[in-house]
Enzyme design. Structure first.
Site, PDB file in Angstrom:
ATOM      1  N   HIS A 154       0.850  -1.208   0.000  1.00  0.00           N
ATOM      2  CA  HIS A 154       0.000   0.000   0.000  1.00  0.00           C
ATOM      3  C   HIS A 154       0.871   1.238   0.000  1.00  0.00           C
ATOM      4  O   HIS A 154       0.768   2.078   0.900  1.00  0.00           O
ATOM      5  CB  HIS A 154      -0.860   0.048   1.273  1.00  0.00           C
ATOM      6  CG  HIS A 154      -2.270  -0.394   1.088  1.00  0.00           C
ATOM      7  ND1 HIS A 154      -3.180  -0.334   2.106  1.00  0.00           N
ATOM      8  CD2 HIS A 154      -2.930  -0.891   0.037  1.00  0.00           C
ATOM      9  CE1 HIS A 154      -4.336  -0.793   1.677  1.00  0.00           C
ATOM     10  NE2 HIS A 154      -4.202  -1.134   0.429  1.00  0.00           N
ATOM     11  N   HIS A 171     -12.375  -8.471  -6.258  1.00  0.00           N
ATOM     12  CA  HIS A 171     -11.907  -7.141  -5.821  1.00  0.00           C
ATOM     13  C   HIS A 171     -10.970  -6.553  -6.862  1.00  0.00           C
ATOM     14  O   HIS A 171     -10.116  -7.248  -7.408  1.00  0.00           O
ATOM     15  CB  HIS A 171     -11.210  -7.304  -4.464  1.00  0.00           C
ATOM     16  CG  HIS A 171     -10.730  -6.054  -3.813  1.00  0.00           C
ATOM     17  ND1 HIS A 171     -11.215  -4.806  -4.098  1.00  0.00           N
ATOM     18  CD2 HIS A 171      -9.782  -5.871  -2.852  1.00  0.00           C
ATOM     19  CE1 HIS A 171     -10.591  -3.912  -3.337  1.00  0.00           C
ATOM     20  NE2 HIS A 171      -9.712  -4.533  -2.591  1.00  0.00           N
ATOM     21  N   GLU A 175      -8.685  -3.998  -6.451  1.00  0.00           N
ATOM     22  CA  GLU A 175      -7.374  -3.435  -6.064  1.00  0.00           C
ATOM     23  C   GLU A 175      -6.246  -4.240  -6.725  1.00  0.00           C
ATOM     24  O   GLU A 175      -6.325  -5.470  -6.832  1.00  0.00           O
ATOM     25  CB  GLU A 175      -7.230  -3.406  -4.535  1.00  0.00           C
ATOM     26  CG  GLU A 175      -6.089  -2.486  -4.107  1.00  0.00           C
ATOM     27  CD  GLU A 175      -6.108  -2.111  -2.622  1.00  0.00           C
ATOM     28  OE1 GLU A 175      -6.884  -2.707  -1.847  1.00  0.00           O
ATOM     29  OE2 GLU A 175      -5.326  -1.215  -2.260  1.00  0.00           O
ATOM     30  N   ASP A 180      -3.485  -5.536  -6.076  1.00  0.00           N
ATOM     31  CA  ASP A 180      -2.872  -6.751  -5.506  1.00  0.00           C
ATOM     32  C   ASP A 180      -3.686  -7.995  -5.872  1.00  0.00           C
ATOM     33  O   ASP A 180      -3.175  -9.121  -5.813  1.00  0.00           O
ATOM     34  CB  ASP A 180      -2.675  -6.645  -3.985  1.00  0.00           C
ATOM     35  CG  ASP A 180      -3.907  -6.216  -3.224  1.00  0.00           C
ATOM     36  OD1 ASP A 180      -4.713  -5.450  -3.767  1.00  0.00           O
ATOM     37  OD2 ASP A 180      -4.057  -6.646  -2.061  1.00  0.00           O
ATOM     38  N   HIS A 225     -12.858  -4.334   0.873  1.00  0.00           N
ATOM     39  CA  HIS A 225     -12.198  -3.166   1.380  1.00  0.00           C
ATOM     40  C   HIS A 225     -12.382  -1.931   0.500  1.00  0.00           C
ATOM     41  O   HIS A 225     -12.122  -0.812   0.934  1.00  0.00           O
ATOM     42  CB  HIS A 225     -10.712  -3.573   1.518  1.00  0.00           C
ATOM     43  CG  HIS A 225      -9.681  -2.572   1.451  1.00  0.00           C
ATOM     44  ND1 HIS A 225      -8.636  -2.575   0.576  1.00  0.00           N
ATOM     45  CD2 HIS A 225      -9.513  -1.481   2.223  1.00  0.00           C
ATOM     46  CE1 HIS A 225      -7.854  -1.568   0.788  1.00  0.00           C
ATOM     47  NE2 HIS A 225      -8.337  -0.880   1.767  1.00  0.00           N
ATOM     48  N   ASP A 281     -10.334  -9.716   0.818  1.00  0.00           N
ATOM     49  CA  ASP A 281      -9.519  -8.994   1.810  1.00  0.00           C
ATOM     50  C   ASP A 281      -9.918  -9.324   3.256  1.00  0.00           C
ATOM     51  O   ASP A 281      -9.068  -9.283   4.157  1.00  0.00           O
ATOM     52  CB  ASP A 281      -9.657  -7.478   1.599  1.00  0.00           C
ATOM     53  CG  ASP A 281      -8.624  -6.926   0.628  1.00  0.00           C
ATOM     54  OD1 ASP A 281      -7.612  -7.600   0.366  1.00  0.00           O
ATOM     55  OD2 ASP A 281      -8.833  -5.805   0.131  1.00  0.00           O
ATOM     56  N   TYR A 323      -3.188  -6.440  10.272  1.00  0.00           N
ATOM     57  CA  TYR A 323      -3.881  -6.314   8.985  1.00  0.00           C
ATOM     58  C   TYR A 323      -5.193  -5.551   9.167  1.00  0.00           C
ATOM     59  O   TYR A 323      -5.488  -4.608   8.432  1.00  0.00           O
ATOM     60  CB  TYR A 323      -4.133  -7.720   8.424  1.00  0.00           C
ATOM     61  CG  TYR A 323      -4.850  -7.764   7.104  1.00  0.00           C
ATOM     62  CD1 TYR A 323      -4.151  -7.852   5.909  1.00  0.00           C
ATOM     63  CD2 TYR A 323      -6.239  -7.740   7.038  1.00  0.00           C
ATOM     64  CE1 TYR A 323      -4.811  -7.900   4.692  1.00  0.00           C
ATOM     65  CE2 TYR A 323      -6.903  -7.783   5.831  1.00  0.00           C
ATOM     66  CZ  TYR A 323      -6.190  -7.872   4.661  1.00  0.00           C
ATOM     67  OH  TYR A 323      -6.856  -7.921   3.460  1.00  0.00           O
ATOM     68  N   HIS A 347      -5.421 -13.063   1.285  1.00  0.00           N
ATOM     69  CA  HIS A 347      -4.087 -12.811   1.839  1.00  0.00           C
ATOM     70  C   HIS A 347      -3.875 -13.757   3.018  1.00  0.00           C
ATOM     71  O   HIS A 347      -4.718 -13.821   3.918  1.00  0.00           O
ATOM     72  CB  HIS A 347      -3.954 -11.380   2.367  1.00  0.00           C
ATOM     73  CG  HIS A 347      -4.041 -10.319   1.322  1.00  0.00           C
ATOM     74  ND1 HIS A 347      -3.103 -10.175   0.316  1.00  0.00           N
ATOM     75  CD2 HIS A 347      -4.939  -9.321   1.129  1.00  0.00           C
ATOM     76  CE1 HIS A 347      -3.423  -9.140  -0.438  1.00  0.00           C
ATOM     77  NE2 HIS A 347      -4.541  -8.617   0.018  1.00  0.00           N
TER      78      HIS A 347
HETATM   79 FE1  FEO Z   1      -8.005  -4.206  -0.987  1.00  0.00          FE
HETATM   80 FE2  FEO Z   1      -5.818  -6.928  -0.827  1.00  0.00          FE
HETATM   81  O1  FEO Z   1      -6.667  -5.410  -1.568  1.00  0.00           O
END
Ligand code: FEO
Length: 393
Positions: free
Chosen positions: A23, A79, A81, A83, A145, A164, A192, A225
């Site tokens: 991030h 998602h 994002e 990643d 997220h 997430d 996290y 994750h």
């Molecule tokens: Fe909101 Fe693991 O990305």
């Protein structure tokens, strides 16, 4: 690496052993990270989530150990994002026979981030796709997220693919939470939440309660994750509900920045005063501490005690940056002391107090000292801490 999660369900994501900054620089990942992805094999096979850019070949290799990637029929994008979407251009070329699924907001963002020649099938809460024996049902979880986020539930396998939510940044060749050091798991789960989800507590509370009302039968929670929860998976949901409510402990976190040691001397007197009242205290010099570690420590601390020397009538710059970071966390139900030293004229303590107040932290006391604290001024810091401790009990 591919690993069996359940019958005909495999973990095919990648391990980012060496990532230390996630991030931007907001999250220091001392233990690395993973970008998880799952294959649900059936008459028609689904791939749930893709991975970070740079891991494309490893990712496709992992899938290839289970099946030919070209035969994947459905790719679920929980998602947007990067990643979780960074490899989508590559995946779209390899999985050329697949249909792609995501929320409307995912579709909007995906077309801004990437050059794609694929159609995104927009799904909403309650929509599902039948793979054969297994069904995948989608549940939108906006702001867990990002606004586009959703989770995917497989009723037949009792698996919640939570993206997430419920993740941790841990690099490991193990995939289940019960296979790794429990201290590391506990710390990284909380760190996290603190760094990714703390500001979103109200939404998380509401959304998780909506999901609880669905009475889903959940045996496994598989995030995107870190480790998969297969042992008492609902406990992590309870833990999230507690954090979402800003539940705090009688704990104080002191964060300071000092020029010539005077503010540090005040901080240590405050530690002594709180310790005399059996309050748990953590002390950090901001100059040698990363913000993400502080978010972890402050998530459940009732008291924030913030200090800075004054420089040109202002608080010092690292502590100013940290307060800006802390404001973004939207902490609730906290009390504070602002403290610090000055040479010619003050300014830092007033500024710290105003900043804390601006984002809803109640500043109970302020103390500043000219030049170096003498014996009486050290005693004053100690006494303020003793008095403050009564409000924490
Ligand atoms: Fe909101 Fe693991 O990305």
């Amino acid at each position: 690496m591919s690993t069996k999660v359940a019958d005909n369900v495999y973990s095919v994501g990648v391990v980012d052993w060496n990532v230390r900054s996630f991030h931007g620089n907001t999250f220091i990942t001392k233990n690395g990270a993973t970008y998880n992805s799952y294959l649900v094999c059936d008459k028609e096979t689904a791939l749930i989530d893709v991975v970070h850019k740079g891991f494309e070949e490893e990712f496709i290799h992992n899938i290839s150990t289970i099946m030919e990637p070209e035969k994947i029929k459905h790719v679920i994008l929980n998602h947007l994002e990067p990643d979780h979407s960074g490899s989508i251009e590559y995946v779209a070329k390899v999985c050329k026979n697949a249909k792609f699924y995501g929320t409307a907001k995912l579709k909007e963002g995906l077309n801004k981030y990437y050059n794609l020649d694929i159609e995104i099938n927009i799904v909403k809460t309650g929509d599902s796709i039948k793979l054969g024996d297994n069904t995948l049902t989608f549940i939108e979880v906006p702001m867990i997220h990002w606004p586009d986020s959703m989770i995917t539930y497989c009723q037949e396998k009792k698996i919640l693919f939570s993206n997430d939510a419920f993740g941790q940044h841990i690099a490991s060749n193990k995939i289940f939470t019960d296979e790794i050091d429990q201290g590391v798991l506990e710390k990284e789960t909380k760190k996290y939440y603190a760094n990714i989800l703390w500001p979103l507590g109200n939404i998380i509370d509401r959304k998780l309660n909506d999901i609880i009302k669905m009475n889903l039968d959940i045996s496994i929670i598989a995030p995107s994750h870190g480790m998969i929860w297969r042992k008492e998976p609902t406990k992590i949901i309870e833990q999230y509900l507690s954090w979402a409510k800003n539940t705090t402990a009688n704990k104080a976190v002191i964060v300071y920045e000092t020029m010539w040691g005077s503010t540090e001397k005040m901080a240590r007197a405050i530690v002594e005063g709180l310790t005399s009242q059996n309050i748990e205290v953590k002390l950090f010099d901001i100059a040698s501490t990363d913000f993400s570690e502080l978010a972890y420590e402050m998530l459940d601390a009732k008291a924030f005690i913030i200090g800075s020397s004054t420089h040109d009538n202002e608080m010092l710059s690292y502590i100013a940056g940290f307060l800006h970071f802390l404001k973004g966390m939207k902490p609730k139900n906290r009390i504070a002391i602002a403290f610090g030293s000055y040479g010619w004229a003050g300014g830092a303590v007033k500024e710290i107090a105003e900043m804390l107040t601006s984002f809803g932290v109640e500043v109970v006391d302020k103390v500043d000292v000219k030049f170096k604290p003498n014996k009486d001024e050290v005693q004053k810091c100690y006494d303020i801490a003793v008095s403050f401790a009564q409000k924490l009990k």
